[in-house]
Write a protein that holds these residues in place. Structure first.
Motif, PDB file in Angstrom:
ATOM      1  N   LEU A   1      21.494   1.804  92.229  1.00 16.13           N
ATOM      2  CA  LEU A   1      20.419   0.834  92.428  1.00 16.13           C
ATOM      3  C   LEU A   1      19.213   1.155  91.556  1.00 16.13           C
ATOM      4  O   LEU A   1      18.569   0.250  91.010  1.00 16.13           O
ATOM      5  N   ALA A   2      18.886   2.445  91.404  1.00 19.28           N
ATOM      6  CA  ALA A   2      17.778   2.843  90.533  1.00 19.28           C
ATOM      7  C   ALA A   2      18.076   2.459  89.082  1.00 19.28           C
ATOM      8  O   ALA A   2      17.189   1.965  88.368  1.00 19.28           O
ATOM      9  N   ALA A   3      19.310   2.660  88.644  1.00 18.33           N
ATOM     10  CA  ALA A   3      19.695   2.268  87.285  1.00 18.33           C
ATOM     11  C   ALA A   3      19.567   0.756  87.107  1.00 18.33           C
ATOM     12  O   ALA A   3      19.117   0.283  86.054  1.00 18.33           O
ATOM     13  N   LEU A   4      19.933  -0.010  88.126  1.00 19.48           N
ATOM     14  CA  LEU A   4      19.803  -1.467  88.057  1.00 19.48           C
ATOM     15  C   LEU A   4      18.341  -1.875  87.914  1.00 19.48           C
ATOM     16  O   LEU A   4      18.002  -2.750  87.113  1.00 19.48           O
ATOM     17  N   VAL A   5      17.460  -1.234  88.676  1.00 16.16           N
ATOM     18  CA  VAL A   5      16.034  -1.555  88.594  1.00 16.16           C
ATOM     19  C   VAL A   5      15.498  -1.251  87.197  1.00 16.16           C
ATOM     20  O   VAL A   5      14.768  -2.057  86.606  1.00 16.16           O
ATOM     21  N   VAL A   6      15.861  -0.091  86.648  1.00 13.29           N
ATOM     22  CA  VAL A   6      15.402   0.279  85.302  1.00 13.29           C
ATOM     23  C   VAL A   6      15.898  -0.738  84.277  1.00 13.29           C
ATOM     24  O   VAL A   6      15.126  -1.201  83.420  1.00 13.29           O
ATOM     25  N   LEU A   7      17.179  -1.119  84.349  1.00 11.38           N
ATOM     26  CA  LEU A   7      17.720  -2.086  83.401  1.00 11.38           C
ATOM     27  C   LEU A   7      17.085  -3.463  83.575  1.00 11.38           C
ATOM     28  O   LEU A   7      16.829  -4.165  82.582  1.00 11.38           O
ATOM     29  N   ALA A   8      16.814  -3.862  84.808  1.00 16.06           N
ATOM     30  CA  ALA A   8      16.183  -5.163  85.053  1.00 16.06           C
ATOM     31  C   ALA A   8      14.754  -5.187  84.501  1.00 16.06           C
ATOM     32  O   ALA A   8      14.340  -6.174  83.875  1.00 16.06           O
ATOM     33  N   VAL A   9      13.991  -4.121  84.704  1.00 15.40           N
ATOM     34  CA  VAL A   9      12.626  -4.043  84.158  1.00 15.40           C
ATOM     35  C   VAL A   9      12.683  -4.074  82.641  1.00 15.40           C
ATOM     36  O   VAL A   9      11.887  -4.768  81.984  1.00 15.40           O
ATOM     37  N   TRP A  10      13.621  -3.330  82.048  1.00 12.87           N
ATOM     38  CA  TRP A  10      13.787  -3.318  80.598  1.00 12.87           C
ATOM     39  C   TRP A  10      14.102  -4.724  80.084  1.00 12.87           C
ATOM     40  O   TRP A  10      13.549  -5.178  79.080  1.00 12.87           O
ATOM     41  N   ALA A  11      14.994  -5.444  80.770  1.00 14.19           N
ATOM     42  CA  ALA A  11      15.350  -6.789  80.353  1.00 14.19           C
ATOM     43  C   ALA A  11      14.165  -7.744  80.469  1.00 14.19           C
ATOM     44  O   ALA A  11      13.926  -8.565  79.575  1.00 14.19           O
ATOM     45  N   ILE A  12      13.383  -7.622  81.532  1.00 15.72           N
ATOM     46  CA  ILE A  12      12.192  -8.479  81.701  1.00 15.72           C
ATOM     47  C   ILE A  12      11.185  -8.197  80.609  1.00 15.72           C
ATOM     48  O   ILE A  12      10.601  -9.116  80.017  1.00 15.72           O
ATOM     49  N   LEU A  13      10.955  -6.905  80.307  1.00 16.64           N
ATOM     50  CA  LEU A  13      10.034  -6.555  79.226  1.00 16.64           C
ATOM     51  C   LEU A  13      10.530  -7.082  77.879  1.00 16.64           C
ATOM     52  O   LEU A  13       9.723  -7.551  77.060  1.00 16.64           O
TER      53      LEU A  13
END
Length: 192
Positions: free
Chosen positions: A174-186
């Motif tokens: 779940l932490a990896a998903l959050v990091v990837l989602a923030v990266w994608a939004i940025l």
């Protein structure tokens, strides 16, 4: 909950192979983007294949069944359930591994041994039964459950039927998903 990770692991068949193939494909895509348009653009494109790779990991690798003398841990996608053997009423194979608890609840396991169709054979060949491995997995779980009951009897310990089922989430995934989602939004915000 058990102090140590259960010893016997029943992973999804072929999951690691699928993950490696997808990882090589994602690496090729990001490398191609870096060569053609530079590192900056590759960093803007990278979260998308990495999100797909994360999905492949969750479906193909993370889901598994682990068991030892204390109990069984089942991970279905991101959800983990741990149960002591004293709460397990039945371990059976239907289309997939099913664990029935003493309260009547049934946990269907996405990972672990699964029933598959038997393979066709050509003339002059011997019969190959591909479902044999799944039956071996079920037999191993039955042996662990029986050994656990025998161990409790030898130790003169009480058989606790009120031992808790523990449910949790796969926090690293779940932490990896959050990091990837923030990266994608940025990445989307930078390109606007």
């Amino acid at each position: 909950m058990a102090a140590a990770e259960p010893k016997r692991v029943f992973p999804v068949t072929g999951g690691v192979i699928v993950l490696v193939v997808c990882a090589l494909l994602a690496l090729a895509l990001v490398t191609d983007a870096a060569i053609r348009s530079g590192i900056g653009n590759a960093l803007l494109l990278a979260p998308w294949p990495l999100l797909a790779l994360w999905g492949v990991y969750v479906v193909a690798v993370a889901s598994d069944v682990r068991a030892d003398l204390t109990g069984v841990r089942v991970q279905n996608f991101l959800r983990r359930t741990w149960a002591p053997w004293s709460r397990v009423k039945r371990v059976a194979m239907r289309w997939q591994l099913e664990i029935t608890f003493d309260d009547g609840a049934v946990l269907r396991c996405f990972g672990g041994p699964a029933r598959s169709r038997s393979r066709r054979i050509g003339p002059g060949r011997t019969r190959e039964d591909s479902a044999e491995q799944s039956h071996d997995g079920i037999a191993a779980l039955h042996r662990l459950r029986a050994d656990s009951a025998l161990h409790r009897l030898r130790a003169d310990s009480e058989v606790r039927s009120d031992a808790e089922l523990t449910r949790s989430w796969d926090m690293p995934a779940l932490a990896a998903l959050v990091v990837l989602a923030v990266w994608a939004i940025l990445a989307v915000l930078v390109t606007l």
